[in-house]
Scaffold this active site. Sequence first.
Site, PDB file in Angstrom:
ATOM      1  CE1 TYR A  28      -3.536   2.699   0.622  1.00 22.03           C
ATOM      2  CE2 TYR A  28      -2.450   3.147   2.714  1.00 22.03           C
ATOM      3  CZ  TYR A  28      -3.386   3.486   1.761  1.00 22.03           C
ATOM      4  OH  TYR A  28      -4.175   4.601   1.925  1.00 22.03           O
TER       5      TYR A  28
HETATM    6  N1  LIG Z   1      -9.567   5.445   5.310  1.00 24.65           N
HETATM    7  C1  LIG Z   1      -8.398   5.909   5.710  1.00 24.65           C
HETATM    8  O1  LIG Z   1      -8.029   5.791   6.893  1.00 24.65           O
HETATM    9  C2  LIG Z   1      -7.480   6.602   4.750  1.00 24.65           C
HETATM   10  C3  LIG Z   1      -6.339   7.237   5.263  1.00 24.65           C
HETATM   11  C4  LIG Z   1      -5.479   7.887   4.395  1.00 24.65           C
HETATM   12  C5  LIG Z   1      -5.749   7.915   3.036  1.00 24.65           C
HETATM   13  N2  LIG Z   1      -6.857   7.287   2.556  1.00 24.65           N
HETATM   14  C6  LIG Z   1      -7.081   7.329   1.103  1.00 24.65           C
HETATM   15  O2  LIG Z   1      -8.366   7.852   0.876  1.00 24.65           O
HETATM   16  C7  LIG Z   1      -8.877   7.366  -0.363  1.00 24.65           C
HETATM   17  C8  LIG Z   1     -10.316   6.908  -0.181  1.00 24.65           C
HETATM   18  O3  LIG Z   1     -10.342   5.868   0.767  1.00 24.65           O
HETATM   19  P1  LIG Z   1     -11.636   5.481   1.633  1.00 24.65           P
HETATM   20  O4  LIG Z   1     -11.176   5.321   3.024  1.00 24.65           O
HETATM   21  O5  LIG Z   1     -12.769   6.375   1.330  1.00 24.65           O
HETATM   22  O6  LIG Z   1     -11.910   4.017   1.064  1.00 24.65           O
HETATM   23  P2  LIG Z   1     -13.222   3.295   0.501  1.00 24.65           P
HETATM   24  O7  LIG Z   1     -14.408   3.658   1.313  1.00 24.65           O
HETATM   25  O8  LIG Z   1     -12.844   1.861   0.400  1.00 24.65           O
HETATM   26  O9  LIG Z   1     -13.366   3.913  -0.945  1.00 24.65           O
HETATM   27  C9  LIG Z   1     -12.458   3.612  -1.963  1.00 24.65           C
HETATM   28  C10 LIG Z   1     -13.061   4.086  -3.257  1.00 24.65           C
HETATM   29  O10 LIG Z   1     -12.169   3.764  -4.337  1.00 24.65           O
HETATM   30  C11 LIG Z   1     -12.910   3.105  -5.363  1.00 24.65           C
HETATM   31  N3  LIG Z   1     -12.057   2.184  -6.102  1.00 24.65           N
HETATM   32  C12 LIG Z   1     -11.307   1.173  -5.605  1.00 24.65           C
HETATM   33  N4  LIG Z   1     -10.711   0.498  -6.604  1.00 24.65           N
HETATM   34  C13 LIG Z   1     -11.095   1.109  -7.762  1.00 24.65           C
HETATM   35  C14 LIG Z   1     -10.826   0.866  -9.126  1.00 24.65           C
HETATM   36  N5  LIG Z   1     -10.040  -0.151  -9.526  1.00 24.65           N
HETATM   37  N6  LIG Z   1     -11.392   1.672 -10.055  1.00 24.65           N
HETATM   38  C15 LIG Z   1     -12.206   2.695  -9.677  1.00 24.65           C
HETATM   39  N7  LIG Z   1     -12.488   2.975  -8.395  1.00 24.65           N
HETATM   40  C16 LIG Z   1     -11.951   2.180  -7.452  1.00 24.65           C
HETATM   41  C17 LIG Z   1     -14.026   2.379  -4.609  1.00 24.65           C
HETATM   42  O11 LIG Z   1     -15.145   2.146  -5.437  1.00 24.65           O
HETATM   43  P3  LIG Z   1     -15.541   0.750  -6.131  1.00 24.65           P
HETATM   44  O12 LIG Z   1     -15.211  -0.335  -5.164  1.00 24.65           O
HETATM   45  O13 LIG Z   1     -16.987   0.944  -6.410  1.00 24.65           O
HETATM   46  O14 LIG Z   1     -14.716   0.712  -7.375  1.00 24.65           O
HETATM   47  C18 LIG Z   1     -14.390   3.406  -3.552  1.00 24.65           C
HETATM   48  O15 LIG Z   1     -15.304   4.329  -4.061  1.00 24.65           O
HETATM   49  C19 LIG Z   1      -7.908   6.266  -0.805  1.00 24.65           C
HETATM   50  O16 LIG Z   1      -7.062   6.757  -1.817  1.00 24.65           O
HETATM   51  C20 LIG Z   1      -7.093   5.970   0.440  1.00 24.65           C
HETATM   52  O17 LIG Z   1      -5.788   5.515   0.133  1.00 24.65           O
HETATM   53  C21 LIG Z   1      -7.734   6.635   3.370  1.00 24.65           C
END
Ligand SMILES: NC(=O)c1ccc[n+]([C@@H]2O[C@H](COP(=O)([O-])OP(=O)(O)OC[C@H]3O[C@@H](n4cnc5c(N)ncnc54)[C@H](OP(=O)(O)O)[C@@H]3O)[C@@H](O)[C@H]2O)c1
Length: 294
Positions: free
Chosen positions: A186
């Site tokens: 990651y």
């Molecule tokens: N949650 C945390 O603690 C955290 C911390 C730091 C950074 N982030 C970053 O924040 C961002 C959003 O994360 P989140 O926590 O909101 O996660 P999440 O709820 O799992 O959402 C991830 C999103 O990415 C989409 N996605 C995944 N694979 C994809 C693909 N191959 N093509 C198109 N869309 C895709 C998913 O939609 P589908 O499954 O419908 O495709 C979903 O809408 C990420 O980049 C993550 O690295 C998160």
Amino acid sequence: MVTGKRPLGWSVLVALTNGRTRIPDDRLAAAVQGKVVLVTGSSYGIGEATAKRLARAGATVLLVARTADQLEMVAEEIRADGGKAFTYPANLAEPTAIEELVAKVLAEHGQVDVLVSNAGKSIRRSVADSYQRFHDIERTNSVNYLGPAKLVLELLPSMRERRQGHIVNVSTAGVRTPPMARWSAYLASKSAFDVWLRCVAQEVRDDGVTTSTIYMGLVHTRMSEPTPLLNKMPGLTPEQAADQVCAAVADKPHNITPPFVRPADALGNLFRVPTDRLFEQYYRRTDRPRKEQP
Ligand SMILES: NC(=O)c1ccc[n+]([C@@H]2O[C@H](COP(=O)([O-])OP(=O)(O)OC[C@H]3O[C@@H](n4cnc5c(N)ncnc54)[C@H](OP(=O)(O)O)[C@@H]3O)[C@@H](O)[C@H]2O)c1
């Protein structure tokens, strides 16, 4: 998702560790009214909350993710609230899907004023459990690095031609803090896009295209849910995280960084060996149950 009562002072702790960058509604509206904003990963979590807030502020939001039904539900909610939303189901791990996506978007909307590169895939797994899972490295790279880079390559020509565009990268605090065991796939993929975009930013700023990187702290979403340790830690709600993304869209800062990250980054660089040893100790302690297996 984290539910239940939290001890007194929990919200202060959340703000101290993860930051609470906010953007007032009127300032956001002034910045995005009538603008076309493409949000990747807007079917769930941070992306969904971001798209809803941007649409409430008057932006036309283009929703991109794989799950078409879920995207349509988000769009319906936005439209019911009086906003403008269009769905573009696409798998960002496929370069040809990205080419088709951008061609369609530009044909239907003429431009993308702001790209919020938010879609991501997280994996927490030790290398010992990954010997047969090279695809973990391939998948994290395609969603967290290669896909976002391809999307920027497709959108940049029209942004530079119009001498206007903003790209927001939803990165993670983990690329600024010392590397931690189990997060190799990651963090390497998120680091790659962070560095790639920072290099590109220097080349395109002169053409009116700006970038902001959010080194996001912990957010309680579908992504962090499978890791029990993270569920107990102070983290933002998706709406609070969306506040940071919207602040980046409106104010275009170079980066948004949680308070704990700068000292952790500096100390980690200054004391690289002891820091690695410390995390090594932590890994050994928490790896014991697996080691004890025959
Ligand atoms: N949650 C945390 O603690 C955290 C911390 C730091 C950074 N982030 C970053 O924040 C961002 C959003 O994360 P989140 O926590 O909101 O996660 P999440 O709820 O799992 O959402 C991830 C999103 O990415 C989409 N996605 C995944 N694979 C994809 C693909 N191959 N093509 C198109 N869309 C895709 C998913 O939609 P589908 O499954 O419908 O495709 C979903 O809408 C990420 O980049 C993550 O690295 C998160």
